[in-house]
Design a protein around this motif. Structure first.
Motif, PDB file in Angstrom:
ATOM      1  N   PRO A  66      19.806  -5.994   5.621  1.00 51.17           N
ATOM      2  CA  PRO A  66      20.708  -6.513   6.649  1.00 51.17           C
ATOM      3  C   PRO A  66      20.891  -5.511   7.790  1.00 51.17           C
ATOM      4  CG  PRO A  66      21.918  -5.876   4.677  1.00 51.17           C
ATOM      5  CD  PRO A  66      20.465  -5.734   4.359  1.00 51.17           C
ATOM      6  N   LEU A  67      21.220  -6.045   8.955  1.00 52.09           N
ATOM      7  CA  LEU A  67      21.427  -5.222  10.148  1.00 52.09           C
ATOM      8  C   LEU A  67      22.925  -5.041  10.361  1.00 52.09           C
ATOM      9  CD1 LEU A  67      20.312  -3.820  12.688  1.00 52.09           C
ATOM     10  CD2 LEU A  67      20.351  -6.035  13.815  1.00 52.09           C
ATOM     11  N   HIS A  68      23.399  -3.806  10.270  1.00 51.82           N
ATOM     12  CA  HIS A  68      24.823  -3.517  10.455  1.00 51.82           C
ATOM     13  C   HIS A  68      25.106  -3.363  11.944  1.00 51.82           C
ATOM     14  CE1 HIS A  68      25.597  -2.934   6.184  1.00 51.82           C
ATOM     15  NE2 HIS A  68      24.391  -2.378   6.138  1.00 51.82           N
ATOM     16  N   VAL A  69      25.937  -4.267  12.467  1.00 51.22           N
ATOM     17  CA  VAL A  69      26.271  -4.236  13.890  1.00 51.22           C
ATOM     18  C   VAL A  69      27.491  -3.354  14.104  1.00 51.22           C
ATOM     19  CG1 VAL A  69      26.939  -5.624  15.882  1.00 51.22           C
ATOM     20  CG2 VAL A  69      25.271  -6.502  14.266  1.00 51.22           C
ATOM     21  N   ARG A  70      28.587  -3.705  13.433  1.00 48.37           N
ATOM     22  CA  ARG A  70      29.802  -2.871  13.466  1.00 48.37           C
ATOM     23  C   ARG A  70      30.753  -3.390  12.403  1.00 48.37           C
ATOM     24  NH1 ARG A  70      33.528  -5.475  18.163  1.00 48.37           N
ATOM     25  NH2 ARG A  70      34.569  -6.767  16.650  1.00 48.37           N
ATOM     26  N   GLY A  71      31.518  -2.509  11.825  1.00 50.71           N
ATOM     27  CA  GLY A  71      32.540  -2.875  10.846  1.00 50.71           C
ATOM     28  C   GLY A  71      32.097  -3.944   9.868  1.00 50.71           C
ATOM     29  N   SER A  72      32.704  -5.112   9.979  1.00 50.95           N
ATOM     30  CA  SER A  72      32.419  -6.187   9.034  1.00 50.95           C
ATOM     31  C   SER A  72      31.313  -7.120   9.522  1.00 50.95           C
ATOM     32  CB  SER A  72      33.696  -6.997   8.793  1.00 50.95           C
ATOM     33  OG  SER A  72      34.101  -7.590  10.006  1.00 50.95           O
ATOM     34  N   VAL A  73      30.748  -6.862  10.686  1.00 51.08           N
ATOM     35  CA  VAL A  73      29.701  -7.730  11.221  1.00 51.08           C
ATOM     36  C   VAL A  73      28.340  -7.218  10.752  1.00 51.08           C
ATOM     37  CG1 VAL A  73      28.638  -8.682  13.295  1.00 51.08           C
ATOM     38  CG2 VAL A  73      31.102  -8.273  13.231  1.00 51.08           C
ATOM     39  N   VAL A  74      27.716  -7.993   9.855  1.00 50.30           N
ATOM     40  CA  VAL A  74      26.413  -7.638   9.299  1.00 50.30           C
ATOM     41  C   VAL A  74      25.515  -8.859   9.402  1.00 50.30           C
ATOM     42  CG1 VAL A  74      25.189  -6.875   7.239  1.00 50.30           C
ATOM     43  CG2 VAL A  74      27.475  -5.991   7.712  1.00 50.30           C
TER      44      VAL A  74
END
Length: 140
Positions: A4-12
């Motif tokens: 998965p690509l981690h964008v920021r905080g809880s947004v994956v």
């Protein structure tokens, strides 16, 4: 790398929502230039994603509007000679774009006015300058 690509905080962004395409990169490359698929295109469908909530999704669609084609954003990376490094570069760029697109809007600017002292200093400086120019004039 895959995952998965981690964008920021809880947004994956789940790996299944990322589309990869590989092709030959342009430019010089030595012996391997005609055999390696080092250019990378990373596609992400913003309209159908489950990674973003309704508010973030609408914000992203609005801000990325001109870059989207049928709700899909595509990032191309070919600056490195290895496919792995181009994949990493494309992921970083996509994460940065999504991060900017879902950022909360900036706070409203509170209008202010100059202080009385600042106004008086400005007018005094204008008066001094006016006097200097008036004294330079020839007398008739």
């Amino acid at each position: 790398m895959p995952g998965p690509l981690h964008v920021r905080g809880s947004v994956v962004i789940p790996e299944a929502e990322l589309g990869w395409r590989f092709s030959r990169s342009s430019g010089p490359g030595g012996q391997g230039v005609n055999t390696t698929d080092s250019r990378v295109e990373l596609s992400f469908n913003v309209e159908t994603t489950t990674a973003l909530g309704p508010v973030l999704k609408s914000r992203a669609l609005e801000r990325l509007g001109p870059r989207l084609i049928d709700g899909v954003i595509t990032i191309a990376a070919s600056e490195h000679r290895s496919q792995l490094r181009n994949r990493e570069a494309a992921e970083e760029r996509l994460a940065g774009l999504i991060r900017e697109a879902i950022a909360p809007p900036p706070k409203k600017r509170r209008p202010t006015k100059p202080s009385r002292g600042a106004v008086e200093r400005r007018l005094a400086a204008k008066k001094r300058r006016s006097d200097v120019k008036r004294l330079r004039r020839p007398e008739d």
